[in-house]
Enzyme design. Structure first.
Site, short mmCIF file in Angstrom:
data_model
loop_
_atom_site.label_atom_id
_atom_site.label_comp_id
_atom_site.label_asym_id
_atom_site.label_seq_id
_atom_site.Cartn_x
_atom_site.Cartn_y
_atom_site.Cartn_z
N LYS A 119 47.85 -59.36 -15.98
CA LYS A 119 48.58 -58.79 -17.12
C LYS A 119 48.16 -59.48 -18.42
O LYS A 119 47.96 -58.83 -19.45
CB LYS A 119 50.10 -58.91 -16.89
CG LYS A 119 50.59 -57.95 -15.80
CD LYS A 119 52.00 -58.25 -15.33
CE LYS A 119 52.34 -57.38 -14.12
NZ LYS A 119 53.64 -57.67 -13.52
N GLN A 147 58.34 -62.08 -13.88
CA GLN A 147 57.62 -61.68 -12.67
C GLN A 147 58.50 -61.87 -11.43
O GLN A 147 59.07 -62.95 -11.22
CB GLN A 147 56.32 -62.51 -12.55
CG GLN A 147 55.43 -62.08 -11.41
CD GLN A 147 54.86 -60.66 -11.57
OE1 GLN A 147 54.46 -60.25 -12.65
NE2 GLN A 147 54.85 -59.91 -10.48
N ASP A 195 59.36 -53.63 -18.46
CA ASP A 195 59.23 -53.28 -17.04
C ASP A 195 60.10 -52.08 -16.70
O ASP A 195 59.92 -51.45 -15.65
CB ASP A 195 59.67 -54.47 -16.15
CG ASP A 195 58.48 -55.22 -15.57
OD1 ASP A 195 57.38 -54.65 -15.54
OD2 ASP A 195 58.68 -56.36 -15.13
#
Ligand code: NAD
Length: 301
Positions: A52, A96, A119
């Site tokens: 990412k 994460q 997200d």
């Protein structure tokens, strides 16, 4: 049979994003800034976060990686999240997953400001998705929608069987494909581990989206001739063919299923690369303006 090339589509999307970032630079506008919080040293998470951060550099975004020790308390992590919520320099951020067992993932997700939740996991954003309001779509379902769009795959009136009901893939993609939009207007059946006679459903499906995480589980006898098959599964399986000693396998037994399909995604190189491109797309959106002020129907830039 057509192979859906997620690598190619994601490169194209990233190219479009970097052009827009350059334009923003030239106009003196803010460069999108994504932050990622990584707790502990889980190998898989390290790889995903590194990818990412690398992707941010590729498109010209600023990025910040915040590494926190496995032993961090839930309270300390929530304080860090609060800092990012209040940091105007950061447009969007992710934590994460998975997190260490002593930290509640749900609490963490709910502590992220919905406007910065790129997200798309916050209940506010999930609710907005379900209501077809502007929001950040969760990255993997967003990527799948993009692939269907890029390959102009007809979805209206089609029977779509989604296998797997996770909050990050199965459930949201089933909602997205049932919505009155394109891609959408499908008749969706959501199958899961308690579904009886899965084959009964899959053999009737025009579109199959498999997100179970069981390598080579979907075999040719489970597929209707001409079906579209989207394989989300990524599992590491041991291999003597690679230096690392493993390779990535999808849910679908590709070699025997592909000849029956009209379209199919490979693993790797199908849905995987789209997930990161979608996260970048959400971050760009976060930098541009508040999605909550937009009048447009669905954010699917
Ligand atoms: P998960 O691991 O949280 O859940 C798996 C789902 O599969 C569950 O809902 C379960 O009910 C269902 N399931 C399990 N066995 C089944 C069976 N025999 N029949 C029918 N349903 C069954 O799911 P997840 O987090 O969505 O991950 C699924 C897979 O997708 C994993 O391999 C994961 O690595 C992969 N994944 C890939 C991406 C990507 O970017 N390509 C993103 C997220 C997840």
């Amino acid at each position: 049979m057509n192979i859906i090339d997620g690598k190619k589509v994601s490169s194209f999307l990233k190219e479009k994003i970097s052009i827009e970032v350059n334009q923003r630079k030239n106009e003196g506008k803010k460069i999108p800034h994504l932050a990622a919080i990584l707790v502990g040293n889980d190998g898989g998470s390290e790889t995903y976060v590194a990818a990412k951060v690398k992707a941010c550099a590729e498109v010209g975004f600023d990025s910040t990686l915040i590494r926190l020790p496995e032993s961090i308390s839930e309270k300390e992590l929530l304080l860090k999240i609060n800092e990012l919520n209040n940091n105007a320099e950061i447009d969007g951020f992710i934590v994460q997953l998975p997190l260490p067992k002593h930290i509640s993932e749900q609490k963490v997700i709910e502590s992220i400001l919905p406007e910065k939740d790129v997200d798309g996991f916050h209940p506010t954003n999930v609710g907005r998705m379900a209501l077809n309001l502007p929001t950040y779509l969760p990255a993997t379902p967003f990527g799948i929608v993009k692939l269907l769009e890029e390959y102009k795959i007809e979805t209206s009136g089609k029977h779509c069987v989604v296998i797997g009901r996770s909050h990050i893939v199965g459930s949201p993609i089933s909602i997205l494909l049932a919505r009155a939009s394109y891609p959408g207007n499908c008749t969706v059946t959501l199958c899961h581990s308690k579904t009886k006679d899965l084959k009964e459903f899959t053999t009737k499906a025009d579109i199959i989206i498999s997100a179970i995480g069981k390598p080579h589980f979907i075999t040719a006898d489970m597929i209707k001739q001409g079906a579209v098959v989207i394989d989300v599964g990524i599992t590491r399986v041991s291999s003597t063919e690679t230096k690392s000693g493993f390779k990535l396998a999808g849910d679908v037994k590709y070699d025997e299923v592909a000849p029956k399909c009209s379209f199919i995604t490979p693993v790797p190189g199908g849905v995987g690369p789209m997930t990161i491109a979608s996260l970048l797309q959400n971050t760009l959106l976060a930098a541009k303006e508040s999605i909550y002020k937009k009048n447009s129907k669905v954010i699917c830039a």
